[in-house]
Write an enzyme that holds these catalytic residues in place. Sequence first.
Site, PDB file in Angstrom:
ATOM      1  N   HIS A  37    -107.000 -11.233 -53.509  1.00  0.00           N
ATOM      2  CA  HIS A  37    -106.521 -12.620 -53.636  1.00  0.00           C
ATOM      3  C   HIS A  37    -104.996 -12.668 -53.490  1.00  0.00           C
ATOM      4  CE1 HIS A  37    -110.277 -12.889 -56.287  1.00  0.00           C
ATOM      5  NE2 HIS A  37    -110.514 -13.777 -55.346  1.00  0.00           N
ATOM      6  N   SER A 185    -113.471  -7.027 -55.062  1.00  0.00           N
ATOM      7  CA  SER A 185    -114.275  -8.229 -55.308  1.00  0.00           C
ATOM      8  C   SER A 185    -114.291  -8.488 -56.809  1.00  0.00           C
ATOM      9  CB  SER A 185    -115.711  -7.999 -54.825  1.00  0.00           C
ATOM     10  OG  SER A 185    -116.566  -8.987 -55.358  1.00  0.00           O
TER      11      SER A 185
HETATM   12  P1  AMP Z   1    -113.419 -15.566 -54.135  1.00  0.00           P
HETATM   13  O1  AMP Z   1    -112.576 -15.766 -55.337  1.00  0.00           O
HETATM   14  O2  AMP Z   1    -114.269 -14.335 -54.172  1.00  0.00           O
HETATM   15  O3  AMP Z   1    -114.181 -16.802 -53.736  1.00  0.00           O
HETATM   16  O4  AMP Z   1    -112.415 -15.294 -52.929  1.00  0.00           O
HETATM   17  C1  AMP Z   1    -111.379 -16.177 -52.648  1.00  0.00           C
HETATM   18  C2  AMP Z   1    -110.745 -15.775 -51.351  1.00  0.00           C
HETATM   19  O5  AMP Z   1    -110.271 -14.443 -51.440  1.00  0.00           O
HETATM   20  C3  AMP Z   1    -111.724 -15.811 -50.158  1.00  0.00           C
HETATM   21  O6  AMP Z   1    -111.058 -16.313 -49.008  1.00  0.00           O
HETATM   22  C4  AMP Z   1    -112.079 -14.361 -50.002  1.00  0.00           C
HETATM   23  O7  AMP Z   1    -112.477 -14.027 -48.685  1.00  0.00           O
HETATM   24  C5  AMP Z   1    -110.782 -13.688 -50.370  1.00  0.00           C
HETATM   25  N1  AMP Z   1    -111.009 -12.303 -50.773  1.00  0.00           N
HETATM   26  C6  AMP Z   1    -111.876 -11.861 -51.722  1.00  0.00           C
HETATM   27  N2  AMP Z   1    -111.862 -10.519 -51.790  1.00  0.00           N
HETATM   28  C7  AMP Z   1    -110.970 -10.095 -50.867  1.00  0.00           C
HETATM   29  C8  AMP Z   1    -110.508  -8.807 -50.435  1.00  0.00           C
HETATM   30  N3  AMP Z   1    -110.973  -7.689 -50.966  1.00  0.00           N
HETATM   31  N4  AMP Z   1    -109.577  -8.780 -49.446  1.00  0.00           N
HETATM   32  C9  AMP Z   1    -109.102  -9.915 -48.888  1.00  0.00           C
HETATM   33  N5  AMP Z   1    -109.494 -11.150 -49.244  1.00  0.00           N
HETATM   34  C10 AMP Z   1    -110.419 -11.236 -50.216  1.00  0.00           C
END
Ligand code: AMP
Length: 284
Positions: A37, A185
């Site tokens: 993030h 993640s």
């Molecule tokens: P989330 O909080 O999981 O919904 O993710 C929010 C944003 O962060 C989304 O655009 C995801 O694709 C991005 N994101 C999550 N994990 C990663 C990662 N390991 N590397 C890059 N971007 C990420």
Amino acid sequence: MKIFSNILDMQNYTLTLKRQGKRIGLVPTMGFLHEGHLSLVHEAAKHADIVILSIFVNPTQFGPNEDFDKYPRDFERDRKLCEDNGVDAIFAPEVADMYFKDCSTYINENKLSAGLCGARRPGHFQGVCTVVAKLFNAVLPDIAVFGQKDAQQALVLRRMVRDLNFPVKMLIAPIVRESDGLAMSSRNKYLTEEQRRNALAISRTLFKAENELKAGRKDFDAIAGEISATISASGGRVDYVEILDADTLELPNETPRGLLVAVAAYYGATRLIDNIIITVDGQE
Ligand code: AMP
């Protein structure tokens, strides 16, 4: 750093800054922030004067038997990370701020969202498209940054922005991994130590496939089969392994511009996704 939960307050903040000529960058998240993030925050800061990070665990993108209730949340930790990483404002609405009880308008993308996660998580991308459209209307960003980690989501949202003429420039940032290769993640928190160790099979087998595809291997079904077998042997339950055209998410033709190798697999009850993109000239 400002914190907003109310949509009108959020809009007033950005409208005032936009009148001063500032470019607004938005990083939408569900919180429980990690380096992935934060890489999006730093990317946004390169292209915008003001960086706003939204934290909203969006109920409409979770299925009835998914992990909405137990999704990890820690606002205080997220607030500190945002402050330390130069975020100007957090937008953290409550579910009741975002959705009217009798809400009856949703956005559906009908092509790119058909396969992969869209096929296994009915309604997921309707929830994603709808919430991102609402976040755009609440934050009024000039640019928005999403992660390649959610490869299908990035394509679906790009298509939504194009088809519905949102005046938002979409930036997609690379996957950030732990030093051993595991894609970062928020859901990694669910893994036991043993599951986490076993789950390294996903990135390991993706990197192997990447090398083979770059070297010109073209038997995609066999490669997907090998990825699946490696993940199963490590104790994972494969949801899908697919090698697709990276732009259309269709089966690759003779000369794709890029290939997406996408994996979803369960370790215990935790569903992990990961992917790699190989461009035709061999550059990732
Ligand atoms: P989330 O909080 O999981 O919904 O993710 C929010 C944003 O962060 C989304 O655009 C995801 O694709 C991005 N994101 C999550 N994990 C990663 C990662 N390991 N590397 C890059 N971007 C990420």
